[in-house]
Enzyme design. Sequence first.
Site, PDB file in Angstrom:
ATOM      1  N   GLY A 192      -7.362   3.127   4.651  1.00 43.58           N
ATOM      2  CA  GLY A 192      -8.511   3.678   5.375  1.00 43.58           C
ATOM      3  C   GLY A 192      -9.461   2.606   5.876  1.00 43.58           C
ATOM      4  N   VAL A 193      -9.643   1.548   5.097  1.00 48.99           N
ATOM      5  CA  VAL A 193     -10.550   0.482   5.538  1.00 48.99           C
ATOM      6  C   VAL A 193     -10.037  -0.185   6.808  1.00 48.99           C
ATOM      7  CG1 VAL A 193     -11.534   0.046   3.263  1.00 48.99           C
ATOM      8  CG2 VAL A 193      -9.539  -1.251   3.995  1.00 48.99           C
TER       9      VAL A 193
ATOM     10  N   ILE B 146       1.129   4.361   3.843  1.00 46.77           N
ATOM     11  CA  ILE B 146       0.034   4.849   4.677  1.00 46.77           C
ATOM     12  C   ILE B 146      -0.879   3.666   5.005  1.00 46.77           C
ATOM     13  CG2 ILE B 146       0.100   7.204   3.793  1.00 46.77           C
ATOM     14  CD1 ILE B 146      -2.404   6.579   2.165  1.00 46.77           C
TER      15      ILE B 146
ATOM     16  N   HIS C 200       0.854  -1.186   0.000  1.00 47.62           N
ATOM     17  CA  HIS C 200       0.000   0.000   0.000  1.00 47.62           C
ATOM     18  C   HIS C 200       0.891   1.236   0.000  1.00 47.62           C
ATOM     19  CE1 HIS C 200      -3.313   2.707   1.449  1.00 47.62           C
ATOM     20  NE2 HIS C 200      -3.954   1.969   0.572  1.00 47.62           N
TER      21      HIS C 200
ATOM     22  N   GLU D 113     -11.737  -0.564  10.391  1.00 48.59           N
ATOM     23  CA  GLU D 113     -11.739  -1.860  11.076  1.00 48.59           C
ATOM     24  C   GLU D 113     -11.217  -1.723  12.503  1.00 48.59           C
ATOM     25  OE1 GLU D 113     -12.048  -5.882  12.105  1.00 48.59           O
ATOM     26  OE2 GLU D 113     -13.016  -4.796  10.459  1.00 48.59           O
TER      27      GLU D 113
END
Length: 147
Positions: free
Chosen positions: A58-59, A55, A49, A63
């Site tokens: 976002g998911v 970074i 990523h 979570e």
Amino acid sequence: MVMDVNEIREYLPHRYPFLLVDRVTQLVEGETIVAYKNVSINEPFFNGHFPHHPIMPGVLVIEALAQACGILGFKTVKKRPADGYVYYLVASDKVRFKRPVMPGDKLVLEANVIRGKRGIWKFACQATVDGEVACEAEITCAERKVA
């Protein structure tokens, strides 16, 4: 109420690499939780990523917030995964990402109960780094008997 990772593992069925709560620093049953995740460069998702500017996805921030919500839900109703229950993330609303989460960050996870009824819980959540908002969301979780 403070919980270390060993007690957290009693309230979440997740294990490495998907256990995203390292410590609970505050918990008031039926009301609020404050926890954190130490974000390390050794996290497996950083390999793919944005590897040259890593970074946290976002998911996975969502979570992590949902896992904090699950701990609060389990503690509130006095149940555990070992009793055959699980909390599922069933909705995330009003999600806003304000800053990236990067290796070396301490991601502080806060959730406050908006309402809970018949095993469905809605939480107002915020993830921060150094007091700066990284993510805001309303998260809904559902308690279910699985075995």
